[in-house]
Design a protein around this motif. Sequence first.
Motif, PDB file in Angstrom:
ATOM      1  N   THR A 193       6.497 -19.111   9.433  1.00 15.63           N
ATOM      2  CA  THR A 193       5.886 -18.210   8.497  1.00 15.63           C
ATOM      3  C   THR A 193       4.555 -19.202   7.574  1.00 15.63           C
ATOM      4  N   PRO A 194       4.320 -18.173   7.047  1.00 16.83           N
ATOM      5  CA  PRO A 194       3.006 -18.538   6.135  1.00 16.83           C
ATOM      6  C   PRO A 194       4.172 -18.252   4.870  1.00 16.83           C
ATOM      7  N   PRO A 195       3.171 -18.868   3.004  1.00 19.42           N
ATOM      8  CA  PRO A 195       3.718 -19.407   2.398  1.00 19.42           C
ATOM      9  C   PRO A 195       3.506 -18.065   1.675  1.00 19.42           C
ATOM     10  N   TYR A 196       4.845 -18.014   0.644  1.00 14.90           N
ATOM     11  CA  TYR A 196       5.807 -16.841   0.147  1.00 14.90           C
ATOM     12  C   TYR A 196       4.479 -16.385  -0.228  1.00 14.90           C
ATOM     13  N   GLY A 197       4.574 -14.271   0.348  1.00 17.73           N
ATOM     14  CA  GLY A 197       3.744 -13.744  -0.256  1.00 17.73           C
ATOM     15  C   GLY A 197       2.051 -13.657   0.466  1.00 17.73           C
ATOM     16  N   TYR A 198       1.975 -14.293   1.996  1.00 15.58           N
ATOM     17  CA  TYR A 198       0.397 -14.089   1.980  1.00 15.58           C
ATOM     18  C   TYR A 198       0.977 -14.247   4.276  1.00 15.58           C
ATOM     19  N   HIS A 199       2.697 -13.269   3.824  1.00 11.94           N
ATOM     20  CA  HIS A 199       2.866 -13.207   5.276  1.00 11.94           C
ATOM     21  C   HIS A 199       2.096 -11.911   5.853  1.00 11.94           C
ATOM     22  N   TYR A 200       1.480 -11.276   5.519  1.00 19.95           N
ATOM     23  CA  TYR A 200       0.395 -10.139   6.092  1.00 19.95           C
ATOM     24  C   TYR A 200      -0.348 -11.574   6.804  1.00 19.95           C
ATOM     25  N   THR A 201      -1.217 -12.047   6.477  1.00 23.74           N
ATOM     26  CA  THR A 201      -1.270 -12.594   8.223  1.00 23.74           C
ATOM     27  C   THR A 201      -1.190 -12.376   9.515  1.00 23.74           C
ATOM     28  N   LEU A 202       0.628 -12.519   9.282  1.00 24.17           N
ATOM     29  CA  LEU A 202       0.914 -12.160  10.186  1.00 24.17           C
ATOM     30  C   LEU A 202       0.548 -10.951  11.051  1.00 24.17           C
ATOM     31  N   ILE A 203       0.642 -10.442  10.431  1.00 23.82           N
ATOM     32  CA  ILE A 203      -0.291  -9.270  10.877  1.00 23.82           C
ATOM     33  C   ILE A 203      -1.986  -8.488  11.149  1.00 23.82           C
ATOM     34  N   TYR A 204      -2.230  -9.582  10.237  1.00 27.64           N
ATOM     35  CA  TYR A 204      -3.416  -9.366  10.789  1.00 27.64           C
ATOM     36  C   TYR A 204      -4.238 -10.428  12.434  1.00 27.64           C
ATOM     37  N   ARG A 205      -3.398 -10.931  12.435  1.00 30.68           N
ATOM     38  CA  ARG A 205      -2.877 -12.016  13.463  1.00 30.68           C
ATOM     39  C   ARG A 205      -2.884 -11.235  14.809  1.00 30.68           C
ATOM     40  N   LEU A 206      -1.845 -10.001  14.253  1.00 35.95           N
ATOM     41  CA  LEU A 206      -1.449  -9.766  15.621  1.00 35.95           C
ATOM     42  C   LEU A 206      -2.362  -8.041  15.931  1.00 35.95           C
ATOM     43  N   LEU A 207      -3.411  -7.664  14.820  1.00 34.18           N
ATOM     44  CA  LEU A 207      -4.294  -6.834  14.975  1.00 34.18           C
ATOM     45  C   LEU A 207      -5.151  -7.606  15.559  1.00 34.18           C
TER      46      LEU A 207
END
Length: 200
Positions: free
Chosen positions: A1-15
């Motif tokens: 996972t990305p560093p704390y606070g940047y986890h929405y990066t995973l959602i952007y990748r999926l989208l």
Amino acid sequence: TPPYGYHYTLIYRLLHHKPLPIWNYGSNVTTMMRVEDFAENLVCLFNNPLAFNECFNISGDNYASWIEVVNFMCEKYSVIPSVVNLDIDYILHYYPEKKGEFYVDRCSDHIVCNDKVKKITKLKDRFTIKEGVNKTIDFYEMNNMFLGVDYEYDGKLDRMINDSGLWQDKLRFISYDKYSIKNKLSYCKGYYYDSPFLII
């Protein structure tokens, strides 16, 4: 996972139909707990004579496999899961600092016994893992994606997956929020992290 606070990066990748890496086909299960449930259990131990000089696992009753967690994220947005199964040693070649985390926690089943704390607090989890995932995503969306996108992490993930040859298309820089040269430079820093010619 990305560093704390940047986890929405995973959602952007999926989208944007970029894959997430998994290992052991995402079959390993882990115990998860919402922060609200954790906090209630913790507060019940404060100044409680039964808790003095004792150690506790404060963990949830619910557990899921990693692929289930990815599926929960995808269900929220009605997107098809994009994943690439990679060998653990291959992943650790790119993330050697994660070795302890992987071998102790990520690459084996991790179900934590919470019998001891439950005897004292008498609390039950209010949220399922799916509900917890949705609440976490909602938090990010209500708070301007929290700290934003970690483009360096995104670049390194793309490099790892491209090098594996297991994804049909070559993964490249995508500006998820707004284009800026800073975002592209951060992405390149992640993608070419081991290049002797990279100076940023």
